[in-house]
Design a protein around this motif. Structure first.
Motif, PDB file in Angstrom:
ATOM      1  N   ALA A 137     -18.794  -3.059  14.890  1.00 34.46           N
ATOM      2  CA  ALA A 137     -18.893  -4.448  15.337  1.00 34.46           C
ATOM      3  C   ALA A 137     -18.770  -5.368  14.127  1.00 34.46           C
ATOM      4  O   ALA A 137     -19.007  -4.957  12.993  1.00 34.46           O
ATOM      5  CB  ALA A 137     -20.230  -4.675  16.042  1.00 34.46           C
ATOM      6  N   GLY A 138     -18.390  -6.607  14.348  1.00 31.09           N
ATOM      7  CA  GLY A 138     -18.321  -7.572  13.261  1.00 31.09           C
ATOM      8  C   GLY A 138     -17.008  -7.585  12.507  1.00 31.09           C
ATOM      9  O   GLY A 138     -16.829  -8.378  11.588  1.00 31.09           O
ATOM     10  N   ALA A 139     -16.063  -6.708  12.878  1.00 28.68           N
ATOM     11  CA  ALA A 139     -14.740  -6.709  12.239  1.00 28.68           C
ATOM     12  C   ALA A 139     -13.814  -7.570  13.092  1.00 28.68           C
ATOM     13  O   ALA A 139     -13.242  -7.101  14.070  1.00 28.68           O
ATOM     14  CB  ALA A 139     -14.207  -5.290  12.118  1.00 28.68           C
ATOM     15  N   ASP A 140     -13.690  -8.839  12.722  1.00 29.46           N
ATOM     16  CA  ASP A 140     -13.003  -9.798  13.581  1.00 29.46           C
ATOM     17  C   ASP A 140     -11.492  -9.801  13.424  1.00 29.46           C
ATOM     18  O   ASP A 140     -10.779 -10.270  14.311  1.00 29.46           O
ATOM     19  CB  ASP A 140     -13.536 -11.210  13.313  1.00 29.46           C
ATOM     20  N   SER A 141     -10.984  -9.301  12.300  1.00 29.23           N
ATOM     21  CA  SER A 141      -9.547  -9.378  12.065  1.00 29.23           C
ATOM     22  C   SER A 141      -8.833  -8.057  12.293  1.00 29.23           C
ATOM     23  O   SER A 141      -7.609  -7.989  12.219  1.00 29.23           O
ATOM     24  CB  SER A 141      -9.272  -9.863  10.633  1.00 29.23           C
ATOM     25  N   GLU A 142      -9.583  -6.989  12.562  1.00 30.49           N
ATOM     26  CA  GLU A 142      -8.991  -5.689  12.857  1.00 30.49           C
ATOM     27  C   GLU A 142     -10.021  -4.815  13.558  1.00 30.49           C
ATOM     28  O   GLU A 142     -11.224  -5.048  13.465  1.00 30.49           O
ATOM     29  CB  GLU A 142      -8.501  -4.996  11.581  1.00 30.49           C
ATOM     30  N   HIS A 143      -9.538  -3.814  14.284  1.00 31.56           N
ATOM     31  CA  HIS A 143     -10.416  -2.792  14.835  1.00 31.56           C
ATOM     32  C   HIS A 143     -10.674  -1.759  13.737  1.00 31.56           C
ATOM     33  O   HIS A 143      -9.728  -1.231  13.146  1.00 31.56           O
ATOM     34  CB  HIS A 143      -9.763  -2.088  16.025  1.00 31.56           C
ATOM     35  N   VAL A 144     -11.940  -1.462  13.482  1.00 30.15           N
ATOM     36  CA  VAL A 144     -12.296  -0.438  12.506  1.00 30.15           C
ATOM     37  C   VAL A 144     -13.127   0.623  13.213  1.00 30.15           C
ATOM     38  O   VAL A 144     -14.187   0.329  13.773  1.00 30.15           O
ATOM     39  CB  VAL A 144     -13.091  -1.016  11.322  1.00 30.15           C
ATOM     40  N   CYS A 145     -12.634   1.843  13.203  1.00 27.68           N
ATOM     41  CA  CYS A 145     -13.355   2.967  13.785  1.00 27.68           C
ATOM     42  C   CYS A 145     -13.544   4.011  12.687  1.00 27.68           C
ATOM     43  O   CYS A 145     -12.585   4.359  11.987  1.00 27.68           O
ATOM     44  CB  CYS A 145     -12.572   3.562  14.953  1.00 27.68           C
ATOM     45  N   THR A 146     -14.761   4.484  12.513  1.00 24.24           N
ATOM     46  CA  THR A 146     -15.037   5.483  11.486  1.00 24.24           C
ATOM     47  C   THR A 146     -15.309   6.829  12.143  1.00 24.24           C
ATOM     48  O   THR A 146     -15.878   6.898  13.236  1.00 24.24           O
ATOM     49  CB  THR A 146     -16.250   5.083  10.633  1.00 24.24           C
ATOM     50  N   ILE A 147     -14.897   7.895  11.470  1.00 23.01           N
ATOM     51  CA  ILE A 147     -15.203   9.240  11.943  1.00 23.01           C
ATOM     52  C   ILE A 147     -15.842  10.021  10.803  1.00 23.01           C
ATOM     53  O   ILE A 147     -15.498   9.844   9.636  1.00 23.01           O
ATOM     54  CB  ILE A 147     -13.959   9.971  12.491  1.00 23.01           C
ATOM     55  N   GLU A 148     -16.791  10.859  11.160  1.00 21.99           N
ATOM     56  CA  GLU A 148     -17.518  11.672  10.185  1.00 21.99           C
ATOM     57  C   GLU A 148     -17.859  12.998  10.842  1.00 21.99           C
ATOM     58  O   GLU A 148     -18.163  13.037  12.043  1.00 21.99           O
ATOM     59  CB  GLU A 148     -18.797  10.954   9.749  1.00 21.99           C
ATOM     60  N   ALA A 149     -17.800  14.079  10.088  1.00 26.44           N
ATOM     61  CA  ALA A 149     -18.134  15.393  10.639  1.00 26.44           C
ATOM     62  C   ALA A 149     -18.803  16.246   9.576  1.00 26.44           C
ATOM     63  O   ALA A 149     -18.514  16.115   8.385  1.00 26.44           O
ATOM     64  CB  ALA A 149     -16.879  16.092  11.163  1.00 26.44           C
TER      65      ALA A 149
END
Length: 349
Positions: A102-114
């Motif tokens: 949330a809070g990324a207004d100029s792009e979609h940011v999705c993080t992945i971790e494993a």
């Protein structure tokens, strides 16, 4: 008569994402039973993380304060989904996290971790998790619906070459690096007359951090983020949660003498982890119009003095080097040296 007119149109969000209709869990042939994890699984997740630490040697620990919001145990504006794989005895052996920021207004940011139990590596579990996470990230972004640029990101410690190879094979590319730098605190730390004179000339004073200043500090932080990280802002509930970890004895806020406006801050916490007893600077920012006036030097000088008084032998900070070379140069001038490096791999659309 045929027309020579060329027609074209921009691809929609879903066309760019190539969103999968259905995302199945990794296959049973991997030897694990898969299911979504929640608050009741926090003990198993932390136990798996502790088994992974000696092998992975992470740059920063997955503290309970970090795991809690991911599993729904603490407030957050981000959206997380956590997949777990258990063996035939019910022992958790693999975890994959997808987070839509949330809070990324100029792009979609999705993080992945494993993270996968060291005794279960080399069986294809890591790659299967990446494939599921990538597809699920695209689905979450599609559900958001805003037609923005997309960045699906995964941070990996530089020495984990197999993890880096898996990400590259899945279509991720190195995007930027995050350096973790540390500095020894010794008995020579103390107030500098030059720094004090610069602070007085700027008309600024330092006051200890207090949670009542959360919103003012968050505002300054988000303005600095919008300049360096493309508008990736910190939501209020997440900043308040992170501020609960801050040690007021090591953290200071710079305010103007005339009207007590916040123009900068250094916020640090104390950690007792794999590297022993140390301070860690979580946030350091100066308002754009107040830079190059000695305020950052004053904040660091006071922080080091307080670390020395409390017998904390070491302090550290992380720097996103690709986006903030100026900060790295300044930190190096304060005798910080690299301890480890994370590489952020990304798929950008």
């Amino acid at each position: 008569m045929e027309s020579n007119r060329v027609t074209a149109r921009a691809g929609s969000l879903d066309q760019r994402l190539r969103v999968p209709d259905v995302m199945n869990f990794p296959g049973a042939h991997l030897g694990l039973s898969w299911g979504m994890l929640g608050a009741e699984d926090v003990g198993d997740v932390t136990a798996l993380d502790e088994r992974c630490r000696p092998v992975d040697r992470p740059s920063t620990l997955r503290r309970l304060e970090v795991i809690a919001p991911i599993l729904g145990l603490a407030p957050t504006a981000h959206r997380y989904e956590v997949l777990g794989g258990r063996d035939s005895q019910g022992e958790l052996r693999a975890v994959g996290v997808v987070g839509l920021m949330a809070g990324a207004d100029s792009e979609h940011v999705c993080t992945i971790e494993a993270f996968v139990d060291p005794t279960w590596r080399g069986r294809g579990i890591g790659r299967a998790l990446i494939d599921w996470q990538d597809g699920r990230a695209r689905q979450l972004i599609s559900e958001d619906g805003r037609d923005l640029p997309v960045s699906i990101e995964s941070r990996v410690v530089s020495h984990l070459t197999e993890r880096r190879r898996l990400l590259a094979a899945a279509g991720f590319s190195p995007h930027r690096t995050i350096e973790y730098l540390v500095r020894t605190v010794d008995g020579s730390e103390g107030p500098s007359p030059i720094v004090a004179a610069k602070l007085e000339a700027a008309g600024v004073s330092l006051i200890p951090f207090d949670p009542s200043l959360n919103e003012e500090v968050r505002t300054v932080f988000n303005r600095s983020q919008s300049l360096s990280l493309g508008g990736r802002l910190m939501p209020a509930e997440d900043f308040a949660r992170r501020a609960d970890e801050i040690d007021p004895a090591l953290s200071y806020v710079a305010v103007t003498d005339s009207d007590r406006i916040v123009v900068g801050f250094l916020l640090a916490r104390v950690e007792n982890g794999d590297y022993g007893h140390e301070s860690w600077i979580e946030y350091l920012a100066i308002e754009r119009g107040w830079r190059n006036r000695g305020i950052a030097d004053a904040l660091m000088s006071e922080h080091l003095r307080r670390c020395n008084e409390q017998s904390i032998p070491q302090t550290g900070i992380s720097i996103d080097t690709n986006l903030n070379e100026t900060s790295k140069s300044w930190v190096t001038r304060w005798d910080f040296f690299p301890r480890s490096t994370d590489i952020v791999y990304a798929i950008e659309m």
